[in-house]
Scaffold this motif. Structure first.
Motif, PDB file in Angstrom:
ATOM      1  N   ASP A 376      -2.411  14.026  -5.713  1.00  0.00           N
ATOM      2  CA  ASP A 376      -1.586  14.588  -4.641  1.00  0.00           C
ATOM      3  C   ASP A 376      -1.450  13.612  -3.481  1.00  0.00           C
ATOM      4  N   VAL A 377      -1.248  12.344  -3.805  1.00  0.00           N
ATOM      5  CA  VAL A 377      -1.146  11.286  -2.807  1.00  0.00           C
ATOM      6  C   VAL A 377       0.238  10.658  -2.862  1.00  0.00           C
ATOM      7  N   THR A 378       0.838  10.442  -1.710  1.00  0.00           N
ATOM      8  CA  THR A 378       2.106   9.726  -1.601  1.00  0.00           C
ATOM      9  C   THR A 378       1.786   8.246  -1.406  1.00  0.00           C
ATOM     10  N   SER A 379       2.359   7.387  -2.238  1.00  0.00           N
ATOM     11  CA  SER A 379       1.960   5.986  -2.257  1.00  0.00           C
ATOM     12  C   SER A 379       3.086   5.063  -1.809  1.00  0.00           C
ATOM     13  N   MET A 380       2.671   3.915  -1.249  1.00  0.00           N
ATOM     14  CA  MET A 380       3.621   2.895  -0.824  1.00  0.00           C
ATOM     15  C   MET A 380       3.060   1.529  -1.205  1.00  0.00           C
ATOM     16  N   PHE A 381       3.911   0.674  -1.753  1.00  0.00           N
ATOM     17  CA  PHE A 381       3.532  -0.661  -2.202  1.00  0.00           C
ATOM     18  C   PHE A 381       4.382  -1.697  -1.469  1.00  0.00           C
ATOM     19  N   ILE A 382       3.721  -2.751  -1.016  1.00  0.00           N
ATOM     20  CA  ILE A 382       4.414  -3.848  -0.349  1.00  0.00           C
ATOM     21  C   ILE A 382       4.472  -5.034  -1.309  1.00  0.00           C
ATOM     22  N   SER A 383       5.644  -5.701  -1.364  1.00  0.00           N
ATOM     23  CA  SER A 383       5.786  -6.878  -2.219  1.00  0.00           C
ATOM     24  C   SER A 383       6.600  -7.934  -1.490  1.00  0.00           C
ATOM     25  N   ASN A 384       6.086  -9.151  -1.477  1.00  0.00           N
ATOM     26  CA  ASN A 384       6.776 -10.256  -0.823  1.00  0.00           C
ATOM     27  C   ASN A 384       7.702 -10.941  -1.817  1.00  0.00           C
ATOM     28  N   ASP A 385       8.962 -11.089  -1.449  1.00  0.00           N
ATOM     29  CA  ASP A 385       9.925 -11.783  -2.293  1.00  0.00           C
ATOM     30  C   ASP A 385       9.875 -13.262  -1.942  1.00  0.00           C
ATOM     31  N   ARG A 386       9.241 -14.039  -2.819  1.00  0.00           N
ATOM     32  CA  ARG A 386       9.096 -15.473  -2.555  1.00  0.00           C
ATOM     33  C   ARG A 386      10.199 -16.302  -3.199  1.00  0.00           C
ATOM     34  N   THR A 387      11.151 -15.653  -3.834  1.00  0.00           N
ATOM     35  CA  THR A 387      12.209 -16.376  -4.526  1.00  0.00           C
ATOM     36  C   THR A 387      13.377 -16.612  -3.581  1.00  0.00           C
ATOM     37  N   ALA A 388      13.608 -17.859  -3.218  1.00  0.00           N
ATOM     38  CA  ALA A 388      14.669 -18.185  -2.273  1.00  0.00           C
ATOM     39  C   ALA A 388      16.014 -18.245  -2.979  1.00  0.00           C
ATOM     40  N   GLY A 389      17.063 -17.851  -2.263  1.00  0.00           N
ATOM     41  CA  GLY A 389      18.417 -18.013  -2.758  1.00  0.00           C
ATOM     42  C   GLY A 389      18.841 -17.018  -3.808  1.00  0.00           C
ATOM     43  N   ARG A 390      18.107 -15.933  -3.990  1.00  0.00           N
ATOM     44  CA  ARG A 390      18.472 -14.951  -4.999  1.00  0.00           C
ATOM     45  C   ARG A 390      19.459 -13.940  -4.421  1.00  0.00           C
TER      46      ARG A 390
END
Length: 455
Positions: A376-390
């Motif tokens: 019964d937990v609401t979750s959040m994930f952080i992700s860094n986009d390291r791909t330039a020029g996409r």
């Protein structure tokens, strides 16, 4: 058959409750993988519970020398009975050992026996004769009415070919991959004579207190995840763009370039819940707790005060020290201990050093999402986009297809200035905002550009 606890944290859960008595279990693996530690820790636990235990050790050392080396373990129990045999003798003449051991067992009637190692016994015999001896040993062990551990240095292919695997009721394989920061230790149940054991690889650690296992996180669905209740960031415009907020128990991915304020979005999510009496957990792989507190304070968020009230808990794990199974177990225990309703993982690229490919990483995070939903937990994930020029509308995180909500944060150029913007690429079950949304990061947190309260 009665299931007996091993006394090793996490192992009974993996085995489905314990080890049946009587039974014979082969503990196999490469050198230094922890076979002896596992067996001895279980023997000493049983001794502390009043069981009679016997440690049989083919070795070149004396019984005193063996006992002296075992006293270094915190779990050591001096009621452990030890019987040593010359390793050179048991290689050439194992039958003499078998007769002597049989008499010793008949007189002692132990509840558990460990032969460590069993592989050198009869090593000097031709293969056919050695097989016949192992069958004789198996016949003798069948009369002991005990749990018998056999240890052996074996590769996985040798386990499959060995006659010892044939006679054993269970086979547990231990391995280790020696890394720069730490040794990655794994345990796998090859076969077991009890239903309900957990398949796959499970992580474990060895310290002065012994062995501790972290069962692999399973993809288990225990209930329907549908929930019409809304929760959110506490920023009225963002929650409005999401049709009234995030659904409770949903999973959200926030992906963006460096400097777009991804962590601040996550902190806002956790702090808003905590301020409304919903405890939250922050699992950080990069920023230390002190750095998170300072970052939050700079944006007007009193993270430290909420920690002091027990409404926010922080788990900091440097990427070099991540053990995925251990980390999942820690999160599960924290959820149960705090009653958390929200959780933030920042940044999931920390798992990159743990998993060989994106498929395994995706599977692990999917199992985490199921764990959170079941709790019964609401979750959040952080992700860094390291791909330039996409493509600015294309997420790079491998978990983007499996989350319920996806916010993509970008730096864009507008009239010679760099502005922060985000898109809501998806929000399951919601007619969400489709336009590009500009925002600013200020000393008072996140501010959506161009909106007034009456809007």
């Amino acid at each position: 058959m009665e299931l007996k606890p091993t006394g090793i944290p996490g192992l009974d859960e993996i085995l489905g409750g314990g080890i049946p008595r009587p039974s014979t279990v082969l503990l196999a693996g490469n050198p230094g993988s922890g076979r002896t530690t596992l067996g001895l820790q279980s023997l000493c636990h049983a001794a502390s519970e009043g069981e009679k235990v016997l440690y049989v050790c083919p070795t070149s050392k004396s019984e005193k020398a063996v006992r002296d080396s075992l006293e270094g373990y915190e779990f050591y129990n001096d009621s452990l009975n030890i019987r040593t045999y010359s390793i050179s003798s048991v290689e050439r003449d194992p039958l003499t050992m078998l007769v002597d051991l049989g008499n010793a067992v008949a007189g002692m009637k132990p509840d558990r026996v460990m032969i460590d190692p069993v592989t050198p016994i009869g090593f000097g015999f031709p293969e056919a004769e050695r097989r016949r001896f192992m069958y004789s040993l198996n016949s003798a062990m069948g009369e002991w009415n005990a749990i018998v551990y056999l240890t052996g240095t074996m590769t996985t292919s040798e386990v499959c070919r060995s006659v010892i695997s044939d006679i054993a009721d269970g086979v547990i394989y231990l391995s280790q991959n020696i890394g720069k920061a730490y040794n990655d230790r794994r345990l796998k149940i090859v076969k077991f004579n009890s239903a309900g054991y957990l398949e796959g690889e499970h992580s474990f650690e060895i310290s002065g207190s012994g062995m501790k296992l972290y069962p692999r996180l399973e993809h288990v669905v225990t209930e329907s995840y549908g929930n019409a209740e809304r929760t959110g960031f506490g920023i009225w415009q963002i929650d409005g763009f999401l049709g009234g907020g995030l659904f409770r128990r949903s999973s959200t991915l926030i992906e963006g370039n460096t400097g777009t304020g991804k962590t601040l979005f996550g902190l806002q999510f956790i702090v808003h819940g905590a301020m409304n009496g919903e405890p939250g957990i922050i699992s950080s792989f990069e920023e230390t707790p002190q750095e998170l507190r300072q970052y939050a304070a700079n944006a007007g968020l009193d993270l430290k005060g909420l920690e002091e009230k027990g409404l926010v808990s922080i788990l900091y794990t440097p990427p070099s020290g991540i053990n995925a199974c251990k980390h999942a177990l820690q999160l599960k225990q924290m959820i149960e201990g705090t009653g958390a309703g929200r959780i933030l993982l920042d940044d999931i690229s920390g798992f990159d050093d743990v998993f060989d490919d994106n498929t395994k990483k995706r599977e692990h995070i999917l199992n985490l999402i199921r764990l959170f939903k079941n709790s019964d937990v609401t979750s959040m994930f952080i992700s860094n986009d390291r791909t330039a020029g996409r493509d600015t509308l294309t997420p790079s995180a491998p978990i983007s297809p499996i989350v319920d909500n996806l916010l993509l944060l970008r730096h864009l150029e507008n009239g010679g200035e760099i502005v922060k913007s985000f898109y809501i690429l998806k929000s399951h079950g919601t007619d969400h905002e489709k336009r590009l949304i500009q925002y600013e990061v200020t000393g008072e947190g996140i501010r959506i550009s161009g909106f007034r309260k009456e809007d």
